[in-house]
Write a protein that holds these residues in place. Structure first.
Motif, short mmCIF file in Angstrom:
data_model
loop_
_atom_site.label_atom_id
_atom_site.label_comp_id
_atom_site.label_asym_id
_atom_site.label_seq_id
_atom_site.Cartn_x
_atom_site.Cartn_y
_atom_site.Cartn_z
N TYR A 1 43.39 40.91 45.47
CA TYR A 1 41.98 41.02 45.87
C TYR A 1 41.08 40.16 44.98
N ARG A 2 41.37 40.13 43.68
CA ARG A 2 40.56 39.32 42.77
C ARG A 2 40.71 37.83 43.06
N ASP B 1 28.41 36.40 40.22
CA ASP B 1 29.48 37.15 39.57
C ASP B 1 29.84 36.59 38.20
N TYR C 1 38.84 37.09 46.41
CA TYR C 1 37.39 37.25 46.31
C TYR C 1 36.69 35.90 46.16
N HIS C 2 37.34 34.97 45.48
CA HIS C 2 36.81 33.60 45.35
C HIS C 2 37.85 32.60 45.85
#
Length: 264
Positions: A34-35, A137, A38-39
């Motif tokens: 997921y991390r 972020d 995310y980008h």
């Protein structure tokens, strides 16, 4: 010398830990994936590969738990040997995941920079939301710094301002570009993946040693059981002779005339 029962308990304890490790691998792989996603516009697609493999290995840990419990408790050679074979395969795969993550860690700076350059050129038409999320972020601005916007755009986007320090009259703008923070962000994720792979591989080494030790002791124990059984059978056979070999008792013949009584 450690008894067979103690080694069996050790194997069962390892199997319980193996189940917990499988749950942890699945959980960590989902979080790290997921991390990365995310980008994902700024991260090479190969980066998510190690975490997909870790996710699959987590389910293999759960399968091995069943073999690890059934083999020692029932003393099944097939399940014990199959457990050791799968454990050896997992050991190799998990160390390979660690090495793979370190290779990506070494190459990520160049690959990420190239993706960011292409994305920053097309930011107005395509990736404006992604850049806004990235800058908010990671608390950065532009590719190399806030000057990227002054040379290309008329104004600095709101995502480059720090809402905690800014107010109505003063706008605090992030000076640092997003290249270094993003590379640091991705490298941290890959480093976590490498640590998970190497730690899991070391954990498999311990399990392989425990089950091999139990299997060796089980074979010795079976030999001792067989020798004790044979010894008991020999003692039983030596304690009772066959009927045809027993000596026949001899009784004296009985005379037809009784012996004369002594005279008074």
């Amino acid at each position: 010398m450690v008894s067979l029962k103690c080694k069996e308990i050790l194997c069962l304890t390892y199997s319980g830990l193996l189940f917990i490790s499988g749950i942890l691998l699945i959980t960590f792989s989902v979080i790290l994936s997921y991390r990365v996603l995310y980008h994902f516009n700024f991260v090479p697609s190969d980066t998510i590969g190690p975490f997909i493999v870790i996710f699959i290995l987590g389910f293999l840990h759960l399968f091995l738990t069943w073999l690890g419990i059934k083999g020692p408790t029932r003393e099944h050679n097939f399940h014990i040997v199959l457990f050791m074979v799968f454990t050896l395969i997992l050991l190799v795969c998990e160390f390979a995941v660690g090495i793979w993550s370190m290779i990506l860690w070494d190459e990520i700076s160049i690959l990420t920079l190239e993706l960011m350059r292409v994305s920053f050129k097309e930011m107005i038409n395509f990736d404006k939301k992604e850049w806004s999320k990235l800058q908010s972020d990671l608390k950065c601005c532009g590719l190399y710094g806030v000057t990227d916007y002054s040379s290309k755009h008329n104004s600095t986007p709101f995502s480059c301002t720090n809402p905690e320090l800014s107010n109505v009259t003063i706008q605090y703008i992030y000076e640092e570009g997003c290249q270094k923070p993003l590379v640091k962000y991705v490298k941290r994720i890959l480093l976590d993946g490498a640590l998970i792979g190497f730690i899991s591989g070391i954990f498999q080494c311990f399990g392989l040693f425990a089950f091999y030790s139990f299997f060796s002791s089980l074979r010795e124990e079976r030999k001792e059981r067989l020798n004790r059984r044979l010894a008991m059978q020999r003692e039983a056979s030596q304690g009772q002779l066959p009927a045809q070999n027993l000596p026949i008792p001899v009784t004296p013949p009985i005379s037809a005339n009784p012996p004369p009584l002594p005279s008074s």
